[in-house]
Design a protein around this motif. Sequence first.
Motif, short mmCIF file in Angstrom:
data_model
loop_
_atom_site.label_atom_id
_atom_site.label_comp_id
_atom_site.label_asym_id
_atom_site.label_seq_id
_atom_site.Cartn_x
_atom_site.Cartn_y
_atom_site.Cartn_z
N GLY A 82 0.84 -1.20 0.00
CA GLY A 82 0.00 0.00 0.00
C GLY A 82 0.87 1.24 0.00
O GLY A 82 0.57 2.22 -0.70
N MET A 83 1.95 1.22 0.76
CA MET A 83 2.86 2.37 0.81
C MET A 83 3.48 2.64 -0.56
O MET A 83 3.63 3.79 -0.96
CB MET A 83 3.96 2.14 1.86
N TYR A 106 -3.37 7.24 7.63
CA TYR A 106 -2.45 6.14 7.94
C TYR A 106 -1.09 6.72 8.34
O TYR A 106 -0.48 7.47 7.58
CB TYR A 106 -2.33 5.21 6.72
N ASN A 154 -7.92 6.27 9.25
CA ASN A 154 -7.27 5.47 10.27
C ASN A 154 -6.60 6.36 11.32
O ASN A 154 -5.80 7.21 10.94
CB ASN A 154 -6.18 4.69 9.52
N ASP A 179 -7.39 7.15 -0.57
CA ASP A 179 -7.08 5.87 0.05
C ASP A 179 -8.41 5.29 0.54
O ASP A 179 -8.98 5.76 1.53
CB ASP A 179 -6.09 6.06 1.20
N ALA A 201 -4.56 -0.24 0.18
CA ALA A 201 -3.59 -1.17 0.75
C ALA A 201 -4.27 -2.53 0.54
O ALA A 201 -5.13 -2.95 1.33
CB ALA A 201 -3.36 -0.88 2.23
N THR A 203 -3.19 -5.28 0.91
CA THR A 203 -2.81 -6.14 2.04
C THR A 203 -4.03 -6.43 2.93
O THR A 203 -4.06 -7.45 3.61
CB THR A 203 -1.77 -5.39 2.90
N LYS A 204 -4.99 -5.49 2.92
CA LYS A 204 -6.10 -5.54 3.89
C LYS A 204 -7.30 -6.29 3.30
O LYS A 204 -7.20 -7.47 3.03
CB LYS A 204 -6.45 -4.12 4.32
N1 PLP Z 1 -3.46 2.83 3.99
C1 PLP Z 1 -4.11 2.35 5.04
C2 PLP Z 1 -5.45 2.90 5.39
C3 PLP Z 1 -3.51 1.35 5.84
O1 PLP Z 1 -4.16 0.89 6.91
C4 PLP Z 1 -2.23 0.86 5.48
C5 PLP Z 1 -1.56 -0.18 6.30
O2 PLP Z 1 -1.93 -0.45 7.42
C6 PLP Z 1 -1.59 1.38 4.37
C7 PLP Z 1 -2.24 2.37 3.63
C8 PLP Z 1 -0.24 0.88 3.94
O3 PLP Z 1 -0.36 -0.39 3.38
P1 PLP Z 1 0.87 -1.43 3.36
O4 PLP Z 1 1.13 -1.85 4.78
O5 PLP Z 1 0.42 -2.52 2.45
O6 PLP Z 1 2.05 -0.69 2.80
#
Ligand code: PLP
Length: 385
Positions: A82-83, A106, A154, A179, A201, A203-204
């Motif tokens: 996500g970053m 975030y 967040n 985001d 992200a 990942t979530k």
């Molecule tokens: N944006 C949000 C809202 C997140 O919660 C996160 C990670 O917790 C990110 C971006 C960053 O994602 P990543 O950890 O995959 O880099």
Amino acid sequence: MTAKPNGLQPRTLAAQALGWEESETHAVVTPIHVATTFIRDPDNQYRNGFVYGRPDNQTVRQCEAVLAALEEGPEALVLGSGMSAATAVVMALPAGAHIVAPTVMYWALRNWLMNDAVAYGYTTSFVDTTDLAAVKAAVVPGKTKLVWLETPSNPLWTVSDIAAISEIAHAAGAVCAVDSTVATPVFTRPLALGADIVMHAATKYLNGHSDVVAGALVTREVNEFWAKVRRVRSMHGQILGPFEAFLLMRGMRTLHVRVEAQAKAALALAEKLKGHAMVADVLYPGLASHPQHALAARQMQGGFGGMMSIRVKAGEQAAVSTAARVELWKRATSLGGVESLIEHRASIEGAGSPCPTDLLRLSVGLEAVDDLYADIDRALRAANA
Ligand code: PLP
């Protein structure tokens, strides 16, 4: 490989991963393409479009096609996290660009914008993006090139008005990127509301099983700025690996059923915890008491997501102690997986965070609501005994 014709609802397209079928065996799950290089035509051309694994990959392309269908945009890109998705958008801006970003967002991206992006000549004004007048005042026409939003944000879950802020950004000549990790494409469609780019992200929730780190971007228009974002991903080597792209695609096939159940469970838990003797406040956009509930009800279709935070009445020690005493909730960072997570965010976010020290962030998974409530209720009572 062939894809089924379009015109179907995103949940139908996602459930079948666009109906991709492998032509040799007719398998309903496509193979993972791992090749990093491709044979040239005899005259040195690459007519089939594949040259090298850093800019492109077939499994990645399929994953991106599913994402584009979910967000109803013409093109998507998947990246290593996500970053990396968020920073690729920033790195595609012209040198010296000014950015407007939320005060509640975030933490790692806020940290990068504050401490690292300045080295590349980018300056950021952090404003309360729930306040349209504050956003208007922060935007500098001609100099502001990006308005970054995160909604719900967040870890306080404030909600920002995507349509109104996209208009403010566009009037100033800036791009609006959102985001939308927590809203997911199931509950909010930022591109349809006027945003230029939606970021996840992945990942979530998109992956959903806490076993892939990935990022995603979808554009509203294939234009010059999007071409620059694509170039950043390629030149900085940020493409997602094919195995991760395969897993992410598998996750997206069940996105709707997962997040609809998670949002339903989160609302039920939020309502129960709101009345808890040891809880001072519950931050969840689905509650009528949430300051932007009316906007959330308008902007989010069909649910308010699976994320919430509680503020523990007795303060920081009781909050930390509650997190230490849960058994079913997992004491871990991240969010959006099938298992429920609890985290004392202030200890993670450090100095400069707007997160109160009595706050516990909850990511609601797919367990039975009664089991989740019983576990946190017992922990709250024991921590306050
Ligand atoms: N944006 C949000 C809202 C997140 O919660 C996160 C990670 O917790 C990110 C971006 C960053 O994602 P990543 O950890 O995959 O880099």
